[in-house]
Structure formats: structure tokens, C-alpha cells
Enzyme design. Structure first.
Site, PDB file in Angstrom:
ATOM      1  N   GLN A   1      -6.453  80.692  -4.261  1.00 50.69           N
ATOM      2  CA  GLN A   1      -5.222  80.661  -3.531  1.00 50.69           C
ATOM      3  C   GLN A   1      -4.491  81.752  -3.449  1.00 50.69           C
ATOM      4  O   GLN A   1      -4.391  82.456  -2.526  1.00 50.69           O
ATOM      5  CB  GLN A   1      -4.526  79.258  -3.656  1.00 50.69           C
TER       6      GLN A   1
ATOM      7  N   ALA B   1      -7.706  82.201 -14.068  1.00 49.26           N
ATOM      8  CA  ALA B   1      -7.470  81.344 -15.493  1.00 49.26           C
ATOM      9  C   ALA B   1      -7.997  80.022 -15.077  1.00 49.26           C
ATOM     10  O   ALA B   1      -8.649  79.556 -14.097  1.00 49.26           O
ATOM     11  CB  ALA B   1      -5.998  81.018 -15.174  1.00 49.26           C
TER      12      ALA B   1
ATOM     13  N   SER C   1      -6.859  76.670 -14.259  1.00 49.07           N
ATOM     14  CA  SER C   1      -5.505  76.605 -14.017  1.00 49.07           C
ATOM     15  C   SER C   1      -5.181  75.094 -13.627  1.00 49.07           C
ATOM     16  O   SER C   1      -4.072  74.759 -13.262  1.00 49.07           O
ATOM     17  CB  SER C   1      -5.086  77.388 -12.656  1.00 49.07           C
TER      18      SER C   1
ATOM     19  N   SER D   1       3.213  81.229 -16.035  1.00 46.94           N
ATOM     20  CA  SER D   1       3.807  80.037 -15.598  1.00 46.94           C
ATOM     21  C   SER D   1       4.751  79.277 -15.880  1.00 46.94           C
ATOM     22  O   SER D   1       5.041  79.362 -17.023  1.00 46.94           O
ATOM     23  CB  SER D   1       2.248  79.370 -15.500  1.00 46.94           C
TER      24      SER D   1
ATOM     25  N   GLU E   1       4.668  76.364 -16.169  1.00 49.23           N
ATOM     26  CA  GLU E   1       4.325  75.393 -17.136  1.00 49.23           C
ATOM     27  C   GLU E   1       4.664  75.658 -18.555  1.00 49.23           C
ATOM     28  O   GLU E   1       4.655  74.805 -19.297  1.00 49.23           O
ATOM     29  CB  GLU E   1       2.827  75.404 -16.991  1.00 49.23           C
TER      30      GLU E   1
ATOM     31  N   TYR F   1      -3.084  74.115 -21.300  1.00 44.67           N
ATOM     32  CA  TYR F   1      -3.123  75.157 -20.428  1.00 44.67           C
ATOM     33  C   TYR F   1      -1.577  75.888 -20.582  1.00 44.67           C
ATOM     34  O   TYR F   1      -1.659  77.164 -20.544  1.00 44.67           O
ATOM     35  CB  TYR F   1      -3.138  74.628 -18.866  1.00 44.67           C
TER      36      TYR F   1
ATOM     37  N   ARG G   1      -1.800  69.394  -2.167  1.00 46.18           N
ATOM     38  CA  ARG G   1      -2.942  69.281  -1.309  1.00 46.18           C
ATOM     39  C   ARG G   1      -3.487  68.107  -1.275  1.00 46.18           C
ATOM     40  O   ARG G   1      -4.157  67.452  -0.273  1.00 46.18           O
ATOM     41  CB  ARG G   1      -3.946  70.502  -1.774  1.00 46.18           C
TER      42      ARG G   1
ATOM     43  N   ARG H   1      -1.022  62.096 -17.319  1.00 45.15           N
ATOM     44  CA  ARG H   1      -1.457  62.877 -18.273  1.00 45.15           C
ATOM     45  C   ARG H   1      -0.855  62.454 -19.578  1.00 45.15           C
ATOM     46  O   ARG H   1       0.183  61.711 -19.921  1.00 45.15           O
ATOM     47  CB  ARG H   1      -0.979  64.325 -17.958  1.00 45.15           C
TER      48      ARG H   1
ATOM     49  N   ALA I   1       0.601  64.067 -21.831  1.00 44.89           N
ATOM     50  CA  ALA I   1       2.098  64.445 -21.699  1.00 44.89           C
ATOM     51  C   ALA I   1       2.364  65.486 -20.463  1.00 44.89           C
ATOM     52  O   ALA I   1       1.371  65.993 -20.120  1.00 44.89           O
ATOM     53  CB  ALA I   1       2.259  65.609 -23.043  1.00 44.89           C
TER      54      ALA I   1
HETATM   55  O1  G4F Z   1      -0.029  69.758  -8.772  1.00 44.90           O
HETATM   56  P1  G4F Z   1      -0.267  69.515 -10.371  1.00 44.90           P
HETATM   57  O2  G4F Z   1      -1.534  69.229 -10.756  1.00 44.90           O
HETATM   58  O3  G4F Z   1       0.653  70.855 -10.763  1.00 44.90           O
HETATM   59  P2  G4F Z   1       1.113  71.293 -12.124  1.00 44.90           P
HETATM   60  O4  G4F Z   1       0.609  70.403 -13.235  1.00 44.90           O
HETATM   61  O5  G4F Z   1       2.604  71.209 -12.119  1.00 44.90           O
HETATM   62  O6  G4F Z   1       0.570  72.777 -12.342  1.00 44.90           O
HETATM   63  C1  G4F Z   1       0.628  73.704 -11.406  1.00 44.90           C
HETATM   64  O7  G4F Z   1       1.831  74.438 -11.410  1.00 44.90           O
HETATM   65  C2  G4F Z   1       1.892  75.432 -12.602  1.00 44.90           C
HETATM   66  C3  G4F Z   1       3.167  76.190 -12.489  1.00 44.90           C
HETATM   67  O8  G4F Z   1       4.164  75.325 -12.978  1.00 44.90           O
HETATM   68  C4  G4F Z   1       0.691  76.154 -12.616  1.00 44.90           C
HETATM   69  F1  G4F Z   1       0.690  77.254 -13.724  1.00 44.90           F
HETATM   70  C5  G4F Z   1      -0.780  75.427 -12.647  1.00 44.90           C
HETATM   71  O9  G4F Z   1      -1.952  76.256 -12.897  1.00 44.90           O
HETATM   72  C6  G4F Z   1      -0.831  74.428 -11.510  1.00 44.90           C
HETATM   73  O10 G4F Z   1      -0.773  75.390 -10.221  1.00 44.90           O
HETATM   74  O11 G4F Z   1       0.797  68.429 -10.798  1.00 44.90           O
HETATM   75  C7  G4F Z   1       2.249  68.317 -10.368  1.00 44.90           C
HETATM   76  C8  G4F Z   1       2.847  67.078 -10.786  1.00 44.90           C
HETATM   77  C9  G4F Z   1       2.484  66.482 -12.297  1.00 44.90           C
HETATM   78  O12 G4F Z   1       3.697  66.154 -12.870  1.00 44.90           O
HETATM   79  C10 G4F Z   1       1.434  65.440 -11.947  1.00 44.90           C
HETATM   80  O13 G4F Z   1       1.680  64.595 -13.220  1.00 44.90           O
HETATM   81  O14 G4F Z   1       2.451  65.943  -9.931  1.00 44.90           O
HETATM   82  C11 G4F Z   1       2.027  64.966 -10.893  1.00 44.90           C
HETATM   83  N1  G4F Z   1       0.746  64.210 -10.228  1.00 44.90           N
HETATM   84  C12 G4F Z   1       1.250  62.788  -9.787  1.00 44.90           C
HETATM   85  N2  G4F Z   1      -0.211  62.320  -9.489  1.00 44.90           N
HETATM   86  C13 G4F Z   1      -0.262  64.612  -9.946  1.00 44.90           C
HETATM   87  C14 G4F Z   1      -1.002  63.393  -9.321  1.00 44.90           C
HETATM   88  N3  G4F Z   1      -0.971  65.808 -10.188  1.00 44.90           N
HETATM   89  C15 G4F Z   1      -2.456  65.676  -9.666  1.00 44.90           C
HETATM   90  N4  G4F Z   1      -3.029  66.886  -9.729  1.00 44.90           N
HETATM   91  N5  G4F Z   1      -2.986  64.647  -9.221  1.00 44.90           N
HETATM   92  C16 G4F Z   1      -2.431  63.283  -8.876  1.00 44.90           C
HETATM   93  O15 G4F Z   1      -2.817  62.263  -8.631  1.00 44.90           O
END
Ligand code: G4F
Length: 332
Positions: free
Chosen positions: A12, A80, A82, A123, A125, A147, A189, A277, A279
Site C-alpha cells: 500500500q 516488512a 506487517s 510503527s 505498534e 511484530y 479493509r 490476539r 495480546a
Molecule cells: O488492522 P489491524 O490488523 O492493524 P494493527 O494490528 O493495529 O497493525 C497495523 O498498524 C500498525 C501501526 O500501528 C502497523 F505497524 C501494522 O503493520 C499494521 O499495519 O488491527 C487493528 C485492530 C486490532 O486491535 C485488532 O485486534 O483491530 C482489531 N481487530 C478486530 N477484529 C481486528 C479484527 N483486526 C484484524 N486484522 N481482523 C479482525 O477481524
């Protein structure tokens, strides 16, 4: 003509950055990792202007050769592993790419006999179990995933090379940044895509994990501008890049359904414990005062505009029966 080498050019951020730098008159080189599946969807419209070099962050020699071939003035290290959940499943591989990959890239740059400015994608994170609200450049790190731990290494090795070898090396501590080009596995997304499909009767429900997690979500197109600005300063430095607002996953869900004209979103959303997750990061909210003051940067796209942009793009693509087109639809 300035020359640039981007790792992660097919991602992206890489695609938005390449687009912006082509517009600024750069000669753009991008690292590409050979896979049996074609992964250039996001940069297909740029292929006349981006020279791709086969290399892998696991392979030091390929990185040295890439730098020698591109002879860049600027290197943006965006590549990375990611996706946070995968880092729990493959912590060692995550470390190889996201941590040691940075050291390998820095070594390749250090061997060059001309000056190169280096950008490292740090990040938010890294803040993990946050020690203060909002998080700024001085906030201590407490990563909550393999990560996040790997990103902390990548951050400090970049600072170390700057201090040890007087390299012009900067870290952008970017908070979550999204767009219609975001991978389908990330929550924003996943939501916009599911909402579009539910609206069109192609999907019945949306399964999610932690709806209470809060993130500082901005638009990726705005954030690549901050990366470039960091490398145009007199002295190298590290910057937090964020909108300085936080919203919950639940809020994103509600707004996304509203954009599609669906008010009873609770009827479609299921919480799936398998998506929680080991954590998680409960809350992220940045303080980007330093970037706003020193770089003159600020985000342009607001949170509601971002949600709407993503839902509309997925609705358009799904209406045409093509998920992959969602990426293509927005690159023109
Ligand atoms: O969209 P996420 O997977 O992003 P996350 O973990 O915050 O990480 C992203 O941002 C970071 C910057 O802070 C980057 F470094 C990293 O590479 C990535 O781009 O999840 C966001 C939140 C989390 O708390 C997760 O537990 O959404 C919550 N969530 C709830 N349901 C979910 C879902 N995440 C995902 N991926 N899928 C779910 O169904």
C-alpha cells in the site's frame, strides 16, 4: 534527476510513495521479492516508470547489488512482515524480515561510496501497552506482539547507524494508515470489503475480533508525503505521524455500514473469539506536533472521509464483480 530505491514497493505505502515520487521527477527503483503469484496489482499502472529489482530482505547480497544497481539518493525501507496476527504464528520469520532486514538494508546503504538518505518505517505498534496518552517521540516502547518487538529493533538499529556512522537516517513512527489499497486482512479493509458485499447481497455476516480496540487511523496517501519530507530536512530526525484522533473498531464498523445505507449493523456483525490476539494494543493516539511544526506536515483526509472512500471503492469494485479491481479502481 534524483534516484530512489523503495523496498516494499508493491505494498500500500510503496505504491502511493512511488506514485508521488514519479510525480516529483524521481527515477524510481523498487525491490520485488519473487513469488509464484503475481503481486504487482498496486503498481501495475506504474510499471512503465518503476524499475523493479529482484531482491529479498533475507538475502544480504541481493540488497547490496540492488543498491549498487539503483545508485539511489534516497532509500525508503517499507518492506516488512506487517500483519500482527501472523507475527504470533511466525515470530522468527517476522524477526528475520522486520528486524534483521533493516540491519541488512542499512549495511547495503553503508557500503555505498556516495551519500544516501535512509527512511525506516517504524510503527506505532512499538508503543503497545501505552505508557502515556497521547504517544509522542519520547514515549517509551512496550510492544505487544512479535511484530512490535521486531519494529523496535528496526527503529533502534536505524538510530544506532545514524549515531555511529553519521548516516542521514530517519524513522517515521507511523500510526495506522489505511486506504482502498489496504490488504484485505487488516481490519479497516476487511470491514469496508464485507460491508460492500453485504450491501450487494454477496455476504451474510462480518466476523471480527476485538471491537473495543482504538486506533489513530489516517490516510496512507497523506502519510507518504511525511516520509518524503523527513528526508528533505537539514538534519535527520525521527517523527510521529498521526491524525491525533482515536476511534474504536466498533465505530469504524458503524460508520462503514452507515456509508452503505445500513443502520442495523449489529444484525450483521459477529464477534469471533478465534480472531482475538494473545495480546492486543488497546489504544493508540498520536501527538504529531513535532511533524506539524518542523516538517509543516498535516493529514488532509478526515476519519469519516477515509471510511467513506474505502466503502465506496469496495462497493464500486464489488458491483463490477471484481475484488482485485478495488485496488486498480483507485490507482488511476
Ligand atoms: O488492522 P489491524 O490488523 O492493524 P494493527 O494490528 O493495529 O497493525 C497495523 O498498524 C500498525 C501501526 O500501528 C502497523 F505497524 C501494522 O503493520 C499494521 O499495519 O488491527 C487493528 C485492530 C486490532 O486491535 C485488532 O485486534 O483491530 C482489531 N481487530 C478486530 N477484529 C481486528 C479484527 N483486526 C484484524 N486484522 N481482523 C479482525 O477481524
Amino acid at each position: 534527476m534524483p534516484r530512489v530505491l523503495i523496498t516494499g514497493v508493491t505494498g500500500q505505502d510503496g505504491s502511493y510513495l512511488a506514485e508521488m515520487l514519479i510525480g516529483k521527477g524521481y527515477e524510481v527503483y523498487g525491490l520485488i521479492r519473487r513469488t509464484s503469484l503475481v503481486i504487482d496489482d498496486r503498481i501495475r499502472h506504474l510499471l512503465d516508470d518503476v524499475r523493479l529489482i529482484d531482491a529479498d530482505l533475507l538475502d544480504q547480497l541481493s540488497l547490496i547489488k540492488a543498491v549498487q544497481t539503483a545508485r539511489p539518493d534516497e532509500v525508503y525501507n517499507l518492506a516488512a512482515m506487517s500483519f500482527v496476527p501472523t507475527s504470533f504464528v511466525q515470530p522468527v520469520l517476522t524477526g528475520e524480515y522486520t528486524a534483521l532486514g533493516v540491519a541488512k538494508m542499512l549495511e547495503a546503504v553503508r557500503l555505498a561510496d556516495w551519500p544516501i538518505r535512509f527512511y525506516q518505517a517504524s510503527s506505532s505498534e512499538m508503543f503497545g501497552k501505552v505508557h502515556e496518552i497521547p504517544q509522542r517521540e519520547t514515549t517509551p516502547y512496550h510492544p505487544r506482539s512479535p511484530y512490535g518487538v521486531a519494529k523496535v529493533y528496526g527503529h533502534w538499529i536505524t538510530v544506532n547507524y545514524r549515531e555511529s556512522y553519521k548516516m542521514y537516517a530517519c524513522c517515521g513512527i507511523l500510526f495506522n494508515h489505511e486506504s482502498p489499497r489496504r490488504g484485505l486482512e487488516f481490519v479497516t479493509r476487511k470491514i469496508s470489503h464485507a460491508v460492500a458485499r453485504i450491501k450487494l447481497g454477496l455476504q451474510k455476516e462480518l466476523r471480527l475480533g476485538n471491537l473495543d480496540a482504538k486506533r489513530d487511523w489516517g490516510f496512507a496517501g497523506d502519510y507518504v508525503e511525511a516520509m518524503w519530507l523527513m528526508l528533505q530536512q537539514a538534519e535527520p530526525d525521527d517523527f510521529v505521524i498521526s491524525t491525533d484522533e482515536t476511534h474504536s473498531v466498533g465505530e469504524f464498523v458503524r460508520l462503514a455500514f452507515e456509508c452503505a445505507g445500513i443502520s442495523n449493523w449489529q444484525d450483521y456483525v459477529r464477534v469471533d473469539p478465534n480472531l482475538l490476539r494473545p495480546a492486543d494494543v488497546d489504544i493508540l493516539i498520536g501527538d504529531s506536533t513535532k511533524a506539524r511544526t518542523k516538517l509543516g506536515w498535516k493529514p488532509r483526509v478526515t476519519f469519516p472521509e477515509l471510511v467513506e472512500m474505502m466503502v465506496k471503492s469496495d462497493l464500486d469494485a464489488e458491483a463490477r464483480g471484481n475484488t482485485r479491481a478495488a485496488i486498480q479502481a483507485t490507482v488511476r
